[in-house]
Scaffold this motif. Sequence first.
Motif, PDB file in Angstrom:
ATOM      1  N   ARG A   1      -0.736   5.243   0.404  1.00  0.00           N
ATOM      2  CA  ARG A   1      -1.866   4.513  -0.301  1.00  0.00           C
ATOM      3  C   ARG A   1      -1.328   4.541  -1.871  1.00  0.00           C
ATOM      4  O   ARG A   1      -1.727   3.703  -2.603  1.00  0.00           O
ATOM      5  N   ASP A   2      -1.385   5.794  -2.375  1.00  0.00           N
ATOM      6  CA  ASP A   2      -0.871   6.197  -3.769  1.00  0.00           C
ATOM      7  C   ASP A   2       0.157   5.296  -4.169  1.00  0.00           C
ATOM      8  O   ASP A   2       0.121   4.512  -5.388  1.00  0.00           O
TER       9      ASP A   2
ATOM     10  N   PRO B   1      -3.373  -1.844  -8.885  1.00  0.00           N
ATOM     11  CA  PRO B   1      -4.323  -0.479  -9.411  1.00  0.00           C
ATOM     12  C   PRO B   1      -5.763  -1.108  -9.408  1.00  0.00           C
ATOM     13  O   PRO B   1      -6.236  -1.827  -8.895  1.00  0.00           O
ATOM     14  N   GLU B   2      -6.325   0.088  -9.584  1.00  0.00           N
ATOM     15  CA  GLU B   2      -7.911   0.063  -9.427  1.00  0.00           C
ATOM     16  C   GLU B   2      -8.445  -1.168 -10.111  1.00  0.00           C
ATOM     17  O   GLU B   2      -8.065  -1.590 -11.162  1.00  0.00           O
TER      18      GLU B   2
ATOM     19  N   PHE C   1      -3.925  -9.671  -3.272  1.00  0.00           N
ATOM     20  CA  PHE C   1      -3.099  -8.463  -3.696  1.00  0.00           C
ATOM     21  C   PHE C   1      -1.860  -9.198  -4.505  1.00  0.00           C
ATOM     22  O   PHE C   1      -1.430 -10.221  -4.291  1.00  0.00           O
ATOM     23  N   LYS C   2      -1.358  -8.055  -5.062  1.00  0.00           N
ATOM     24  CA  LYS C   2       0.036  -8.574  -5.751  1.00  0.00           C
ATOM     25  C   LYS C   2       0.940  -9.317  -4.552  1.00  0.00           C
ATOM     26  O   LYS C   2       1.123  -8.554  -3.701  1.00  0.00           O
TER      27      LYS C   2
END
Length: 226
Positions: free
Chosen positions: A6-7, A14-15, A23-24
Motif C-alpha cells: 500500500r505504501d 498520495p494522500e 486513481f492515477k
Amino acid sequence: KVYVKRDDWKKLNPEGTPADGPFKEGTGVTDREYSFKPRGWDEGKASRDGRAFYLKKGDKYVVRTYWINYDVDYRLTGRVLSIGLKDVGTLGSNVGGQGLAYNQKIGTGMFVFGYPSGSHPDGNYAFSGKTLKWSYGKTFKAAAPSMKAEELVGIKSSFTGEGSIGSAWLYRYSNTKRLGYLNGVTIAVSDTDGNKRIDTSVSPYFDGETLAVYKTAAANWSGKIV
C-alpha cells in the motif's frame, strides 16, 4: 499488473486521492467483500505485510489490495540452432513413476501431496504455492451432491483448492525411495464444519473400473514424436 504494498502504491496516489478513485492511470485497487469478519481484519488498519487495507462498505467487510500496471520493454537476441532428436524410450522408463493401487479398504492411511496457494474462505492465505506440501490421514466415505459424483472418498487436509486440484494421493509412500502407489486424485476441497477453513480433500474411489481404464491406456501406444 502487479499487486504491491500500500505504501508503494500511495507514492503514485498520495494522500488526498479519493478512497474510491479516480486513481492515477495504470493503478487501481481490488476489493474483496465478505459478509463475515475475516481473520485478522481490523477496520482502518493495514495488514502485517502492508499489502492490504481493511475497511467497511455498508455491512460488508472489505479487504482492499493495490495494483500497478508496469510497461516492460525487452528485446530478444540469440542464435538459430539445429537440434537433433533421439528416441530414448518411454517417459516412465526414463523419469520413473508411481504404482497404482485400487479396491483399498475405507480407513486406509494415505499421503496427499500438492502445491496449495489459494486462500481459505475466511481470506487467510496459509500456503504460498511455492513448495511441495503433504498431509497424511485415513480415508472415509464422502459425498458431493452438487457435483453429482458417486463413490467418493475424503481425507482430512487443510490444503486449499488452488494448487491442489489434480494432486496425487499415494498409498504406502516411502519417503526414502520417494515412491508409492497412486490411489486417489484431489478433485475438490471442502469446509465440512462451516468455520470458513478448508479441512477436507476429496477424490474418486479407485476400484476395478479405474484399473481397467489404466490397462487400456497402457496398451494404447501413442506413437513416436521423432
